[in-house]
Design a protein around this motif. Structure first.
Motif, PDB file in Angstrom:
ATOM      1  N   ASN A  40     -30.768  -5.772 -19.282  1.00  0.00           N
ATOM      2  CA  ASN A  40     -29.743  -5.832 -20.309  1.00  0.00           C
ATOM      3  C   ASN A  40     -29.110  -4.459 -20.495  1.00  0.00           C
ATOM      4  OD1 ASN A  40     -30.317  -8.511 -20.805  1.00  0.00           O
ATOM      5  ND2 ASN A  40     -31.910  -8.005 -22.281  1.00  0.00           N
ATOM      6  N   LYS A  44     -23.552  -5.202 -16.302  1.00  0.00           N
ATOM      7  CA  LYS A  44     -23.194  -6.431 -15.580  1.00  0.00           C
ATOM      8  C   LYS A  44     -21.989  -7.119 -16.219  1.00  0.00           C
ATOM      9  CE  LYS A  44     -27.108  -8.642 -16.100  1.00  0.00           C
ATOM     10  NZ  LYS A  44     -28.048  -7.828 -16.857  1.00  0.00           N
ATOM     11  N   THR A  45     -22.090  -7.356 -17.540  1.00  0.00           N
ATOM     12  CA  THR A  45     -20.997  -8.058 -18.216  1.00  0.00           C
ATOM     13  C   THR A  45     -19.716  -7.239 -18.172  1.00  0.00           C
ATOM     14  OG1 THR A  45     -22.569  -9.178 -19.633  1.00  0.00           O
ATOM     15  CG2 THR A  45     -20.304  -9.123 -20.383  1.00  0.00           C
ATOM     16  N   THR A  46     -19.848  -5.925 -18.347  1.00  0.00           N
ATOM     17  CA  THR A  46     -18.659  -5.059 -18.264  1.00  0.00           C
ATOM     18  C   THR A  46     -18.005  -5.209 -16.902  1.00  0.00           C
ATOM     19  OG1 THR A  46     -19.730  -3.515 -19.765  1.00  0.00           O
ATOM     20  CG2 THR A  46     -17.876  -2.672 -18.503  1.00  0.00           C
ATOM     21  N   LYS A  49     -16.179  -8.432 -16.694  1.00  0.00           N
ATOM     22  CA  LYS A  49     -14.928  -8.367 -17.460  1.00  0.00           C
ATOM     23  C   LYS A  49     -13.858  -7.564 -16.727  1.00  0.00           C
ATOM     24  CE  LYS A  49     -16.650  -9.276 -22.064  1.00  0.00           C
ATOM     25  NZ  LYS A  49     -16.880  -8.758 -23.410  1.00  0.00           N
ATOM     26  N   VAL A  84     -18.311 -15.990 -19.213  1.00  0.00           N
ATOM     27  CA  VAL A  84     -18.686 -14.637 -19.599  1.00  0.00           C
ATOM     28  C   VAL A  84     -19.460 -14.673 -20.911  1.00  0.00           C
ATOM     29  CG1 VAL A  84     -17.857 -12.294 -19.953  1.00  0.00           C
ATOM     30  CG2 VAL A  84     -16.492 -13.889 -18.634  1.00  0.00           C
ATOM     31  N   GLU A  85     -20.630 -14.073 -20.927  1.00  0.00           N
ATOM     32  CA  GLU A  85     -21.495 -14.050 -22.108  1.00  0.00           C
ATOM     33  C   GLU A  85     -21.666 -15.459 -22.673  1.00  0.00           C
ATOM     34  OE1 GLU A  85     -19.138 -11.110 -24.139  1.00  0.00           O
ATOM     35  OE2 GLU A  85     -20.809  -9.708 -24.100  1.00  0.00           O
ATOM     36  N   ASP A 157     -21.864 -15.396 -15.739  1.00  0.00           N
ATOM     37  CA  ASP A 157     -22.659 -14.372 -16.398  1.00  0.00           C
ATOM     38  C   ASP A 157     -23.869 -15.047 -17.048  1.00  0.00           C
ATOM     39  OD1 ASP A 157     -23.483 -12.027 -17.488  1.00  0.00           O
ATOM     40  OD2 ASP A 157     -21.891 -11.879 -18.980  1.00  0.00           O
ATOM     41  N   SER A 189     -24.752 -13.362 -12.443  1.00  0.00           N
ATOM     42  CA  SER A 189     -25.536 -12.237 -12.942  1.00  0.00           C
ATOM     43  C   SER A 189     -26.811 -12.746 -13.600  1.00  0.00           C
ATOM     44  CB  SER A 189     -24.730 -11.428 -13.949  1.00  0.00           C
ATOM     45  OG  SER A 189     -24.769 -12.049 -15.208  1.00  0.00           O
TER      46      SER A 189
END
Lengths: 302, 265
Positions: A40, A44-46, A49, A84-85, A157, A189
């Motif tokens: 975490n 990854k999320t960045t 995006k 995403v998320e 994600d 991810s």
């Protein structure tokens, strides 16, 4: 060039003074399931995006289907489906209405909504308000939204977040299906190595914004060699004996000696050797390196 | 253009089951209904005043216009600007919206136009229902003299002014609601702004027309019909309206630049 669905070239991204992504060079081959692994907060999320142009990347650092993202935003987004998320769902609309809204935005037939609902197993909950959905159902709806435009590239994600074991297996099979039968490229991810190992053909490991490893799943397996952990009395003498006999002792704690795992037969021989020399072996087991140790390994070798 | 059109359709599709959408229909229905009920119940007293038909219409439509212009209109506009943006904040759907293959201007402009559309619908219904309920009162109480004068021009002029005068507030509140996801900031700023605007307009401050929140009050004041003057003699495009339109267009453009620079976290 040409073979990658996603390619980033020395990508850097900051939030203010804080560097989130550092010199990231992803190479996601077309038709692959690319497991994007990291703990975490690794970025990854960045990164996902940035791949969706939600966060603006410097020019000439991100290429999707060989096109620079900032100057080809709409053309690229037409070919991508993403989750995403948390899935982006309007709580006051039903599951079906959420998908119909997506059909409106994408200019596709509304009948596609029903098709997607049955694909992700939500046909019976189609007319239930989405804020009444369980976490797993929301996740499925999010996956349906990502798939509805039949995109060539899927960015998922942590798609198995909140799913029960059955749901996890379904998503896993769906991903394999999409990649093998429909030639989709999937970037998925996760922070769980075990999850990625089961589906991915390629793996990228990211930590603190830096890519530590990138390669095929087999290349990763070579790195994460399994170890044999031996619980034995009189650790010092036992380890001296093993070294004398030509074994490589990787680590030694108060209770456990760790040596590289070679095969079951070799493990048996090692056990016999210790017992014949009067040691008491209380347990002997094969251990895969977990993600954290793998990280340490990879960072140490760099 | 196609992207703008589908974004607008989507805005309608998303909001059609929300209070924001229904408020545009219910608000005029309830207010005009209450005023008409009041006129119906007090018919004897009102008839005893022997108003000329034009003044009767002025009294009747002024009841709705007055309360709208001073208080409800600014708050209604603030609420609309809030709700079209809040639907995305609340559901965390900005990222989904901006990951669609649509240009950002269409997404932004569709939201803005949809808020304008909701305000237009609301005011259009106010004008229509005022007219319709007036004639309904005439049928129910034949002693009224609503049928001897056509208030259409006054109604259209007055509500057009109110509509145009409120666009300044809308643009300002739209940006505030776009930037902040919580309820308190846009509502708080809007509330304080509206009170300030009403006070500034009522004390007759020379520069009150520069405060967007004062504009509906200022605009509706000019609409008031004075005895003995031609009710149609008031101009629509006055200083307040121009100020409002300038505010609206400048803030609309600023809002777009905020959207393009906005990072979706």
């Amino acid at each position: 060039m040409g073979n990658y669905a996603i390619e980033t070239v020395g990508l850097n991204f900051n939030f203010g003074n804080q560097a989130i992504v550092k010199d990231l060079s992803l190479q996601v081959p077309k038709g692959s399931i690319y497991g994007f692994l990291g703990p975490n907060g690794a970025g990854k999320t960045t990164t996902i995006k940035i791949l969706l142009n939600l966060l603006k990347s410097p020019s000439d650092q991100v290429f999707i289907f060989d096109k620079e993202i900032n100057s080809n935003r709409i053309a690229i987004l037409k070919r991508i489906g993403a989750l995403v998320e948390q899935p982006a769902i309007y709580g006051h609309l039903t599951g079906k209405e959420n998908l119909v809204n997506r059909c409106i935005l994408l200019g596709i037939k509304k009948t596609k909504a029903d098709e997607m609902l049955s694909l992700v197993g939500l046909a019976e909950a189609a007319n239930k308000k989405a804020n009444k959905y369980s976490l797993g159902m929301k996740q499925r709806l999010g996956i349906a939204q990502a798939l509805i435009s039949d995109p060539e590239l899927l960015l998922l994600d942590e798609p198995t977040n909140g799913l029960d074991p059955n749901g996890i297996i379904e998503v896993r099979n769906l991903m394999i299906d999409l990649a093998t039968k429909h030639q989709k490229t999937i970037l998925v991810s996760s922070h769980l190595l075990a999850e990625i190992e089961r589906t991915a053909t390629h793996v990228g490991i990211i930590n603190k914004g830096q890519l530590l490893f990138q390669g095929t799943i087999n290349e990763l397996h070579l790195l994460s060699k399994p170890m044999l952990e031996i619980e034995v009395d009189n650790i010092e003498n036992a380890s001296t004996l093993l070294i004398k006999q030509g074994y490589e002792v990787t680590t030694k704690t108060e209770k456990v000696i760790t040596v590289p795992f070679v095969s079951s037969r070799k493990s048996g021989e090692l056990n016999t050797l210790l017992i014949q020399n009067g040691f008491t072996v209380s347990s002997l087991y094969q251990q895969r390196k977990d993600l954290e140790n793998l990280f340490l390994d990879i960072t140490n070798t760099n | 253009m196609h992207a703008l059109y589908i974004s607008l359709i989507s805005e309608y599709y998303k909001s059609r089951k929300t209070l924001a959408f229904w408020a545009a229909i219910l608000l005029p229905l309830i207010i005009c209904g209450l005023i008409s009920a009041g006129f119906y119940n007090n018919a004897d007293k009102i008839i005893a005043n022997h108003y000329p038909p034009m003044l009767l219409w002025a009294q009747y439509s002024g009841a709705a216009l007055g309360v709208m212009g001073f208080l409800i209109m600014p708050f209604y506009v603030i609420f609309m600007a809030f709700s079209v943006n809040n639907i995305e904040h609340k559901n965390d759907t900005w990222k989904m919206l901006f990951a669609q293959p649509l240009n950002k201007f269409s997404i932004y402009a569709a939201k803005y136009l949809y808020a304008i559309f909701l305000i237009f619908i609301c005011l259009f219904l106010f004008a229509t229902l005022t007219y319709a309920f007036g004639h309904l009162l005439q049928v129910l109480v034949p002693k009224f003299n609503f049928n001897q004068y056509s208030p259409l021009d006054i109604l259209i002029n007055a509500y057009t002014k109110l509509f145009l005068a409120s666009l300044g507030i809308l643009s300002l509140q739209f940006i505030i609601s776009l930037l902040w996801s919580d309820f308190l900031k846009p509502m708080g700023i809007g509330f304080v702004g509206t009170i300030m605007g009403i006070i500034a307009a009522n004390v007759g401050w020379k520069y009150a027309y520069l405060i967007p929140y004062s504009l509906p009050t200022l605009a509706s004041r000019i609409t008031k019909v004075k005895k003995g003057t031609d009710p149609l003699a008031f101009p629509v495009f006055t200083q307040e309206i121009w100020t409002s339109l300038i505010y609206a267009s400048v803030l609309f453009i600023i809002g777009y630049f905020i959207v393009t620079k906005k990072s979706i976290k």
